[in-house]
Design an enzyme around this catalytic site. Structure first.
Site, short mmCIF file in Angstrom:
data_model
loop_
_atom_site.label_atom_id
_atom_site.label_comp_id
_atom_site.label_asym_id
_atom_site.label_seq_id
_atom_site.Cartn_x
_atom_site.Cartn_y
_atom_site.Cartn_z
N CYS A 116 61.54 35.13 -42.38
CA CYS A 116 60.51 35.02 -43.56
C CYS A 116 59.21 35.65 -43.69
O CYS A 116 58.74 36.21 -44.41
CB CYS A 116 60.39 33.54 -44.23
N HIS A 252 54.29 31.26 -48.54
CA HIS A 252 55.97 31.59 -48.49
C HIS A 252 56.33 30.47 -49.48
O HIS A 252 56.06 29.60 -49.28
CB HIS A 252 56.30 31.54 -47.13
N ASN A 282 63.88 30.48 -52.23
CA ASN A 282 63.37 31.09 -51.24
C ASN A 282 64.18 32.65 -50.89
O ASN A 282 65.24 32.67 -50.51
CB ASN A 282 63.54 30.41 -49.95
#
Ligand code: ACO
Length: 329
Positions: A116, A252, A282
């Protein structure tokens, strides 16, 4: 007196697939419900790539959005394309080369894998290229078709992820703008807590796995809360600033509880945080550039603002950065 060359973000664009799955949609084919998902994660919807839509298509769409915002000439002089992704179209060639080809750029191209935080890692590479003079204009993209890697029978991971892309242009900007700090880290010991492999036995319990995301959510949660706190504080210090100097926190987008814990620890009010996890889930490397684009569209970022970025993910890896927005096109 010679001026220090500093890299900054001068253009952005984003894309999310048209297809949307709400929590209620998921509850029709798996044992879950909106209440569980939204209270534990803050996620309400996620955008899902079509069967014929891959990471390269999403990346190209984000760059097309950039061209729509700034004009086609925004890509003139791009000499490097970096695509941060965990879900490339193929092992090779790189997704970045596909983007380079689509826009007929006279540029180098490569993919970067750091889970990520991949887009923040790509930002750091772009920064190094620009500040060293190796490149003048770097297209740093985060693009992800993660839902293609999901085991839709595993409710503990399937509800969390979505697809999307964000594109940023990195080039030299004048003081006081640009990237002020960059914190990058990894702890491979924790690799067993979050991974996707093509085939083999699970590192956790020895079961046979095919090609899907495997995650120990609790371990990742603990790691995320810890590393979001430490790396953001380091990034603010390295920039020579205090929390009070941060205009907007762009973390994030994995879980609202993780985001809130980091925000509280930093002493930032809710209005200084960008939250898009409710809409997108996500989407890994795409999450920060997509959130940045939303914040710009919402009029939440102005020239001179200090932005705090932070991400965590498989590896385990993390990245945090402070940059002063502006010097833009
Ligand atoms: N719907 C309903 N119930 C569920 C679901 C679901 N979708 N998923 C799990 N459950 C059940 C579990 O089976 C468990 O039931 P049990 O108590 O009867 O065994 C119960 O809910 C509680 O599960 P927990 O795992 O304890 O739930 P927790 O509160 O820890 O939340 C979550 C789970 C949301 C996954 C959390 O651990 C988390 O967010 N972790 C971090 C994940 C993350 O951020 N990953 C991204 C990393 S970035 C990257 O690199 C991809």
């Amino acid at each position: 007196m010679t001026k220090t060359l500093r890299a900054g973000i001068t253009a952005i664009g984003a894309y999310a697939p048209a297809k949307v799955l709400t929590n209620d949609d998921l509850s029709k084919f798996m044992d879950t419900n909106d209440e569980w998902i939204s209270t534990r994660t803050g996620i309400r919807r996620r955008h899902v790539a079509a069967d014929d839509e891959f990471t390269s298509n999403l990346a190209v769409s984000a760059v097309l959005d950039m061209q729509r915002r700034y004009g086609e000439e925004v890509l003139e002089g791009v000499d490097m394309v970096i695509v941060a992704t965990n879900t490339p179209d193929a092992y090779f060639p790189s997704t970045a080369a596909m983007v380079q080809n689509y826009f007929s750029l006279k540029a180098g191209a490569f993919d970067l894998l750091a889970a990520c935080p991949g887009w923040v890692y790509a930002l750091s590479v772009a920064q190094a290229y620009v500040e060293s003079g190796i490149c003048k204009k770097v297209l740093a993209i985060g693009s992800e078709a993660l839902t293609k890697l999901i085991d839709w029978n595993d409710r503990s991971t399937a509800v969390l992820f979505g697809d999307g892309a964000g594109a940023t242009l990195v080039e030299a900007v004048e003081e006081p703008f640009g990237i002020k700090s960059m914190i990058l880290g990894a702890d491979g010991e924790g690799g067993k807590y979050l991974y996707a492999r093509a085939t083999g036995k699970s590192l956790l319990d020895g079961t046979e796995i095919t090609d899907h995301v495997y995650m120990n959510g609790r371990e990742v949660f603990k790691f995320a809360v810890r590393v979001m706190n430490t790396s953001t504080i380091e990034a603010i210090e390295q920039a020579g600033l205090n929390s009070a100097d941060i205009s907007l926190f762009v973390p994030h987008q994995a879980n609202l509880r993780i985001i809130s814990a980091a925000r509280e620890r930093l002493g930032l009010p809710e209005e200084k945080v960008v939250v898009t996890v409710d809409e997108y889930g996500n989407n890994s490397t795409a999450s920060i550039p997509l959130a940045l684009t939303h914040a710009v569209d919402g009029g939440r970022i102005k020239s001179g603002d200090n932005l705090l970025l932070v991400s965590f993910g498989a590896g385990l890896t993390w990245a945090a950065s402070v940059l002063t927005w502006g010097g833009t096109k």
